[in-house]
Design an enzyme around this catalytic site. Sequence first.
Site, short mmCIF file in Angstrom:
data_model
loop_
_atom_site.label_atom_id
_atom_site.label_comp_id
_atom_site.label_asym_id
_atom_site.label_seq_id
_atom_site.Cartn_x
_atom_site.Cartn_y
_atom_site.Cartn_z
CG ASN A 9 -85.54 17.05 -5.52
OD1 ASN A 9 -86.19 16.23 -6.14
ND2 ASN A 9 -84.27 17.33 -5.82
CE LYS A 11 -82.10 15.34 -3.64
NZ LYS A 11 -80.72 15.47 -3.12
CG HIS A 95 -80.73 18.95 -7.99
ND1 HIS A 95 -79.75 18.09 -7.56
CD2 HIS A 95 -81.43 19.31 -6.88
CE1 HIS A 95 -79.85 17.93 -6.25
NE2 HIS A 95 -80.86 18.66 -5.82
CD GLU A 97 -79.08 14.66 -6.25
OE1 GLU A 97 -78.91 14.68 -5.01
OE2 GLU A 97 -80.18 14.43 -6.78
CD GLU A 167 -80.64 22.28 -4.00
OE1 GLU A 167 -81.41 21.79 -3.20
OE2 GLU A 167 -80.31 21.73 -5.07
N GLY A 173 -77.35 16.60 1.33
CA GLY A 173 -77.34 15.22 1.77
C GLY A 173 -76.18 14.84 2.66
CB SER A 213 -78.35 19.46 5.33
OG SER A 213 -77.60 18.48 4.64
N GLY A 235 -84.02 15.21 1.77
CA GLY A 235 -84.39 14.08 2.62
C GLY A 235 -85.50 14.38 3.61
#
Length: 250
Positions: A9, A11, A95, A97, A167, A173, A213, A235
């Site tokens: 992802n 983002k 998600h 977010e 998740e 993150g 992570s 990330g």
Amino acid sequence: MSRTMVAGNWKMNTTPTEGKALAEGVIAAAGTPSTKVVFGVPAIQLMQVKAVTAASPGYFVAAQNMHHEDKGAYTGELSASMLADAGIDYVILGHSERREYFNEDDSLINTKVLKALAAGIKPIYCCGEKLNVREAGNHEMVVSKQIEEALFSLSRDQIKEVVIAYEPVWAIGTGVTASPQQAQDMHAHIRRMIDNQFGSEIAANVTILYGGSVKPANAEEIFGMPDVDGGLVGGASLSVENFVPIIKAR
């Protein structure tokens, strides 16, 4: 390979030039993968990355979101039919977010899941708890409610097309990762829920990913858990050097 997957992802990261180079670099370095590999890219890059993956078996493209209506005056949004016509394979829905910043709840996400499936797009449905919920010991209850509201209205044929991504919000993150056993415990709980609702055959084949992570140093151990089928990677999916070892860990 049937239920395994590693999805990145991206983002709101990478320009179209950078994204094209990243997808090409991953494919060149990883070769033909032993698992499905999905690039979840910004909307502006969907067509470009789709073209990159077209000649590479095992690689797919996901949108990071879609609107719940078929069409209309929703400036800046993409519909399921638009994504389907563009040949997009997956869409990430629910998600944390999107829940946190855009106030999306599981009733809305359920509508999106059904729209995606009707258009022939496979949803990657995200669920997970916040830190205070985990610390209070209510994580299974919260995740159960999310899954019930978003997925239990689906038919047996529909749920077969859904990928579930667990998740834990406290591990996204932050550099903090759920232990392999914590991941396994929740994945096993989710699989039991699918078993109870849709039957053992579907539960045995549903793909359940861990996100939070994931990096080269911990991917193999996490992916080694019996109910963890791969990862939804944030990330670490933004560089060839980090993403390829995660793909190969699966």
